[in-house]
Scaffold this active site. Sequence first.
Site, short mmCIF file in Angstrom:
data_model
loop_
_atom_site.label_atom_id
_atom_site.label_comp_id
_atom_site.label_asym_id
_atom_site.label_seq_id
_atom_site.Cartn_x
_atom_site.Cartn_y
_atom_site.Cartn_z
N SER A 1 1.00 -1.30 0.55
CA SER A 1 -0.48 0.11 0.16
C SER A 1 1.08 1.13 0.07
O SER A 1 1.93 1.73 -0.72
CB SER A 1 -1.18 0.17 1.84
OG SER A 1 -2.22 0.70 1.12
N GLU B 1 -9.10 -5.62 -4.44
CA GLU B 1 -8.31 -4.05 -3.92
C GLU B 1 -9.32 -3.24 -2.49
O GLU B 1 -8.81 -2.34 -1.48
CB GLU B 1 -7.64 -3.27 -4.51
CG GLU B 1 -6.46 -3.71 -5.22
CD GLU B 1 -5.07 -4.01 -4.02
OE1 GLU B 1 -5.26 -3.40 -3.00
OE2 GLU B 1 -3.78 -4.37 -4.14
N HIS C 1 -7.36 -6.39 0.33
CA HIS C 1 -6.30 -5.14 0.25
C HIS C 1 -5.83 -5.16 2.01
O HIS C 1 -6.26 -5.84 2.67
CB HIS C 1 -7.03 -3.39 0.50
CG HIS C 1 -5.26 -3.08 0.60
ND1 HIS C 1 -4.83 -2.25 -0.86
CD2 HIS C 1 -4.54 -1.90 1.44
CE1 HIS C 1 -3.74 -1.57 -0.38
NE2 HIS C 1 -4.11 -1.15 0.56
#
Length: 583
Positions: free
Chosen positions: A242, A359, A451
């Site tokens: 990320s 995601e 995610h």
Amino acid sequence: MTNCRVDALDTLWALCASLAALALLSACAAGGGPDSPRVEAGGELLVGEWLDANAALSVFRGIPYAASPVGVLRWRPPTAHTPRRGTVKATQFGPACPQPQANTKWRRIVVERFGGSPDLVPELDHIGEDCLVLNVWTPALAADELLPVLVWIHGGGNTDGYAHEPNYLGHNLARGGVVVVSIQYRLGALGFLAHPALSAESEHGVSGSYGLLDQIAALRWLQHNIDAFGGDPDRITVFGESAGASDIGTLIASPLARGLFRRAILQSGGYQLNYTKSLREEEAAGVRLQRALDIESSDPLHEMRAVPWQQLIEAEQALPYHEWDAIIDGWLLSKPAPLIFREGEQSDVDLLIGWTANEKLMWLPDPVTQADLDTALDTYVLDEDRAEVLSLLEEAGGEGLAGRLDRLLSAAEQYCPSLAMARAMRSRSDRVFVYRFTRVRPGAEQLGAFHTAEIPYVFDTADTWLPRGERDQWLTKRMLRYWVQFARNGDPNGEGLPIWPVFDAEREDHQVLGDDIRPAQGLDRELCRFLDRWRDERAEGAAGVASAEAQKRPSNSSVKTVSCSREPAELRSPGPELFTEID
């Protein structure tokens, strides 16, 4: 002029002997017995902890790589840490950098989605500005050869996170035959605030991006010291997820980080290619934060540097939805990242890059409305491309509004910019590998391959509340080996592992990591084509703004970056500044 040479060899040997004696005499005073692992690094004698009975794997926690950024050092580039005398106990993690604990709240949501109690995720109770530390897990203190190094940069939107989160502990990964390091860096306004007064006092005429400068400082520290832990400074791989992955993309694009690492693994990053923020734009945001603190004076920095960090975190709410990221300032970044990669000005490093299949799914509103999808289209798609993009999203069929919005947002922020980066790197290297993580754990059907879902597989650190079947264990062993193999030689392939193809820009070769592991081709080329057009147009516009700002900015030709050859850590002068010297 900084002098990095050591002129007297006999002084070196004498000092080394003295330090060794001091280490033995003061080990007990530091809390470590005579059998505790000890390392000389950063001018300090560090006592760590063994993690197994046969003294093969050790950990050194909370090692400062830069001075505490408090007082007059708040909102300045990191400066060198002054070594502490005697033997230093390195068995406790350092404080997390100041943050609003959004990661903690998010982890609690994930736990609840899996049917667990949010109380399983405790609040952070050790937070402070004295947080520029790193941790080292090593199986190589007594190894005959230096091992490759994996350096983890945590995620959290550059506002949250810390290096010793449970899923980031490096002991199992290190057992694979690598030295694992996790680093911390300043977050939020403390790490990324720009302000006209800060730019005015800077030798470079810029401000902001201090958290990224922290990461560079940590990598410089490792270049000089990781060999003391059995790590090879010529085989450093940075990896992150990320915001951590996005920051790594910025480091690849920045001349300030050139030569500090050989390889990079970006997990659910890529969106640094979307950044277009100019210095003046971010300075204006800094002024808004100053006003939110009710500071109106001729010397605002003096008062702002005295504000407790807790008050700063609260004041950040005056900048809702503000993204604390890299600034196109002419120093860290000369131009928008897409142009740097397109023109081949980035660092030459081996690249492994990828994303999860869903995601954005877990963050979508419930229910998703057409207005939500329209907002995303307005944000990421050019007006002339809107109808075709909407048609592409509808062609998928059966996904509904939630599926279309997840696909669009995931493509815009993760996999399309990641693919653009892979194409740019592939034009210069044959060591580019792409993955798509698709594994959905039992009980996570509403989350999909969400995610961060891949992180416990890489580190082999699944939480106790996380369902883990035989297939998860099977995938964990193979993903961990892929990451280790890549750190070792720039290629994830190894004996007994499914073949992972090199990325080809035309075929879009990639590895599917899920219920099975297999190579595949093709990755939503048409959708990415439209999103790339949006990103490139923004980058061109931002480049014009940055160029105009640079022409107005006063230059200082006496400032230059310092490149220092490696030398014994205990003899290096820390110096007042890690980034520049003044003739």
